[in-house]
Design a protein around this motif. Sequence first.
Motif, short mmCIF file in Angstrom:
data_model
loop_
_atom_site.label_atom_id
_atom_site.label_comp_id
_atom_site.label_asym_id
_atom_site.label_seq_id
_atom_site.Cartn_x
_atom_site.Cartn_y
_atom_site.Cartn_z
N LEU A 75 2.84 4.87 9.15
CA LEU A 75 3.62 3.63 9.33
C LEU A 75 4.83 3.57 8.39
CD1 LEU A 75 0.72 1.06 9.70
CD2 LEU A 75 2.35 1.74 11.47
N PHE A 76 4.96 4.53 7.49
CA PHE A 76 6.08 4.50 6.55
C PHE A 76 7.43 4.36 7.24
CE2 PHE A 76 9.49 6.61 4.24
CZ PHE A 76 9.51 5.87 3.06
N PRO A 77 7.76 5.17 8.25
CA PRO A 77 9.09 5.01 8.86
C PRO A 77 9.25 3.67 9.57
CG PRO A 77 7.77 6.62 10.06
CD PRO A 77 7.04 6.33 8.80
N VAL A 78 8.14 3.06 10.01
CA VAL A 78 8.22 1.74 10.64
C VAL A 78 8.64 0.69 9.61
CG1 VAL A 78 6.94 -0.04 11.88
CG2 VAL A 78 6.46 2.38 12.34
N ILE A 79 7.94 0.67 8.47
CA ILE A 79 8.25 -0.29 7.42
C ILE A 79 9.63 -0.01 6.83
CG2 ILE A 79 7.51 -1.19 5.18
CD1 ILE A 79 5.67 -1.90 7.54
N GLU A 80 9.95 1.25 6.63
CA GLU A 80 11.27 1.61 6.11
C GLU A 80 12.36 1.15 7.06
OE1 GLU A 80 13.38 5.56 4.26
OE2 GLU A 80 12.40 5.76 6.21
N GLY A 81 12.15 1.35 8.36
CA GLY A 81 13.14 0.95 9.34
C GLY A 81 13.39 -0.55 9.34
N LEU B 238 0.83 -1.21 0.00
CA LEU B 238 0.00 0.00 0.00
C LEU B 238 0.87 1.25 0.00
CD1 LEU B 238 -2.56 -1.35 2.58
CD2 LEU B 238 -3.19 -0.61 0.27
N LEU B 239 1.95 1.24 0.77
CA LEU B 239 2.86 2.37 0.80
C LEU B 239 3.58 2.56 -0.53
CD1 LEU B 239 4.38 1.85 4.37
CD2 LEU B 239 3.09 3.86 3.62
N CYS B 240 3.75 1.46 -1.28
CA CYS B 240 4.39 1.54 -2.59
C CYS B 240 3.43 1.98 -3.69
CB CYS B 240 4.98 0.18 -2.96
SG CYS B 240 6.49 -0.23 -2.03
N GLY B 241 2.15 2.16 -3.34
CA GLY B 241 1.21 2.70 -4.31
C GLY B 241 0.18 1.74 -4.86
#
Length: 240
Positions: free
Chosen positions: A88-94, A32-35
Amino acid sequence: MRETRSYGQFCPVAIASEVLAERWTPLVIRELLCGSVRFNDLQRGVPRMSSALLARRLKELQHAGIIERRTGLHGGAEYHLTPAGKELFPVIEGMGLWAQRWLRRDLVDAGNLDPNLLMWDVRRNVAARIPHHDRRHVTEFRLSGVPANQRCYWLVFEGDAVDLCYKDPGFEVNLFVAASLRLLTEIWLGHIAIDRAIRDDRLRLDGARRDVAAFRSWFALSTFAPAGARPTGQAELAAQ
């Protein structure tokens, strides 16, 4: 809606884990974060997840207020992150950065390699940055070390669009890309530079000079590739 039993703790990490630590849930959020917004596109990003389980996880994420279901412009359901989901983006990125630093060898373990997922990720990143093409351009990827029915993929560039084909689209091929599945995955993750792979004759590009040269510009690497090019945590500890 959630089937996970409560940890019975007021700790914020425990409460968040009840929502986010379910199997496949972080990967669905990644997509979802990737679009990806449509069910079929989400499924292509988690090809080993059953459709029934994906549908269940989407309902759970709706219930948790992380996504909302909408009707798309052309009909059909779409799933979009709410403000809570976007945070949640920084969580998944981390999580991804940590794996590149400490679990890099596991990333390209034979059991984790998946040509369909790799080519879907390649197509998605390419689509986000390709220039307009006045002519149709076709690149054929030939992968070794995979079953016969997963050896060839085609990216078809036309106008502002790029399509991923799993069967020969029947167009003239402008560029052939040949590599093992593991090598192409390592390149995409940033573990091996394209130029080094070409020098080692492990990545072969066959086509007109301009098409070979252009490959370096449109073959977009993973979001986590910059971290993959840096020393691992283990290497830094050994150097101390």
